[in-house]
Design a protein around this motif. Structure first.
Motif, PDB file in Angstrom:
ATOM      1  N   ALA A   1      45.360  39.814  48.382  1.00  0.00           N
ATOM      2  CA  ALA A   1      44.044  40.461  48.302  1.00  0.00           C
ATOM      3  C   ALA A   1      43.542  40.519  46.861  1.00  0.00           C
ATOM      4  O   ALA A   1      42.336  40.552  46.626  1.00  0.00           O
ATOM      5  N   ILE A   2      44.474  40.544  45.908  1.00  0.00           N
ATOM      6  CA  ILE A   2      44.102  40.490  44.496  1.00  0.00           C
ATOM      7  C   ILE A   2      45.017  39.499  43.784  1.00  0.00           C
ATOM      8  O   ILE A   2      46.170  39.319  44.187  1.00  0.00           O
TER       9      ILE A   2
ATOM     10  N   LEU B   1      48.810  44.858  47.384  1.00  0.00           N
ATOM     11  CA  LEU B   1      47.608  44.031  47.461  1.00  0.00           C
ATOM     12  C   LEU B   1      47.879  42.621  46.948  1.00  0.00           C
ATOM     13  O   LEU B   1      47.408  41.628  47.519  1.00  0.00           O
TER      14      LEU B   1
ATOM     15  N   LYS C   1      36.255  44.241  46.667  1.00  0.00           N
ATOM     16  CA  LYS C   1      36.279  43.433  47.888  1.00  0.00           C
ATOM     17  C   LYS C   1      37.430  43.859  48.788  1.00  0.00           C
ATOM     18  O   LYS C   1      37.282  43.940  50.009  1.00  0.00           O
ATOM     19  N   ALA C   2      38.589  44.138  48.182  1.00  0.00           N
ATOM     20  CA  ALA C   2      39.745  44.562  48.967  1.00  0.00           C
ATOM     21  C   ALA C   2      39.485  45.887  49.672  1.00  0.00           C
ATOM     22  O   ALA C   2      40.058  46.157  50.735  1.00  0.00           O
TER      23      ALA C   2
ATOM     24  N   GLN D   1      37.684  42.226  42.494  1.00  0.00           N
ATOM     25  CA  GLN D   1      38.699  41.991  43.516  1.00  0.00           C
ATOM     26  C   GLN D   1      39.085  43.275  44.236  1.00  0.00           C
ATOM     27  O   GLN D   1      39.254  43.291  45.463  1.00  0.00           O
TER      28      GLN D   1
END
Length: 324
Positions: free
Chosen positions: A283-284, A278, A154-155, A151
């Motif tokens: 985002a996570i 995040l 990807k963020a 994660q």
């Protein structure tokens, strides 16, 4: 109160015993916390076995990561001060190290945002300096530590390759956002990584496994790549060939997140701010595969030790169900 205690070393399911004991008394600079959720980490199993670098005096209560509540009602994240760990109704922790629990996450998710995500953030950003557009390879991508790294990668704008073991974990890794998923049980990991990267390899490799996974990493790391050594869940500590690192021009980076708590605690707080942000924007989000009641902790720690779980397993005192 109820608490799991370890009086001798061995497998978690054999040596963890649920007992009625007195609430722990905080020492200087410590606070008493009501445990809202305790996240299971691989070191909990290693401590039961007597194989971890930290060996608390017996009897001890495992559980190194919790979301707890202070006596004045604050919801916080903490690493309990052993031997009074988190698999209990109450634990103690150092007051100076408490972090506010993110409002965007429930208790189990918040507990899981701490060690695994801090380790991922420090490993990928502080140690490996991961850049947007680079390729990140994550071993054990469906596990607790690996899923956090996926994660975070990807963020950060990386292309993420996840290595897992088995069909169920393949699906979990895809759902987490991996661009490429490799089942080490059914595929040749080295060939698959080279094929997916056009022969170039991965810029950053995140390895919480060691053993054969580390050997594979050295064969698929890109020019000027970085291998981040996070742990040895395989049970095998590799012996790196430094001549190979020299010839292929890659870096081997060790990461001991716990050292930052003593060497640079302000950076830990800064990392938590980044993670909280995040999480707030989605985002996570820690993957909680199971929520078990306090009475199910011993069996759950054993499942984590056996490597059959995905994401994180949380022990939630007072929780009636055994999963979700």
């Amino acid at each position: 109160m109820q608490a799991w205690q370890v009086h001798r070393n061995g497998e978690p399911s054999e040596v963890m015993e649920l007992a009625e004991i007195e609430r722990p008394v905080p020492g200087d600079g410590q606070v008493l916390l009501r445990v809202r959720a305790a996240n299971i980490n691989f070191p909990d199993a290693l401590m039961c076995r007597g194989h971890y670098q930290v060996r608390p005096p017996m009897p001890f209560t495992p559980g190194v990561e919790i979301c707890g509540e202070t006596e004045d009602g604050r919801r916080v994240l903490a690493n309990p001060a052993l031997p009074h760990g988190g698999f209990a109704e109450y634990a103690v922790a150092d007051e100076a190290a408490l972090l506010p629990a993110p409002d965007s996450l429930d208790d189990a998710e918040a507990a899981a945002l701490h060690i695994g995500y801090q380790t991922g953030w420090f490993g990928l950003h502080r140690r490996a300096n991961l850049q947007a557009g680079e390729t990140l390879l994550v071993h054990a991508a469906a596990g607790g530590v690996g899923s956090a790294a996926v994660q975070l990668g990807k963020a950060a704008g990386a292309t993420v390759i996840g290595v897992v073991g088995g069909e169920e974990k393949t699906k979990v890794a895809r759902d987490l956002g991996c661009d490429v998923v490799i089942d080490r049980r059914a595929q040749d990991v080295i060939a698959a990584v080279k094929e997916s990267t056009g022969g170039r390899g991965a810029d950053v490799i995140y390895d919480p496994v060691g053993g054969e996974a580390y050997t594979q990493s050295t064969k698929v790391v890109a020019f000027e790549g970085r291998i981040v050594v996070v742990g040895f869940a395989s049970g095998t500590i590799p012996s790196p060939s430094l001549n190979h690192a020299l010839v292929k021009n890659y870096a081997i980076l060790g990461l001991h997140w716990g050292l930052y708590n003593t060497k640079d605690p302000k950076l830990v707080a800064h990392c938590h701010e980044q993670l909280t942000g995040l999480a707030a924007r989605g985002a996570i989000k820690p993957l909680i595969s199971e929520r078990v009641p306090l009475g199910g902790a011993s069996a759950a720690v054993q499942r984590v030790a056996d490597g059959v779980t995905t994401g994180r397993v949380a022990v939630v005192p007072g929780h009636e169900g055994a999963g979700e």
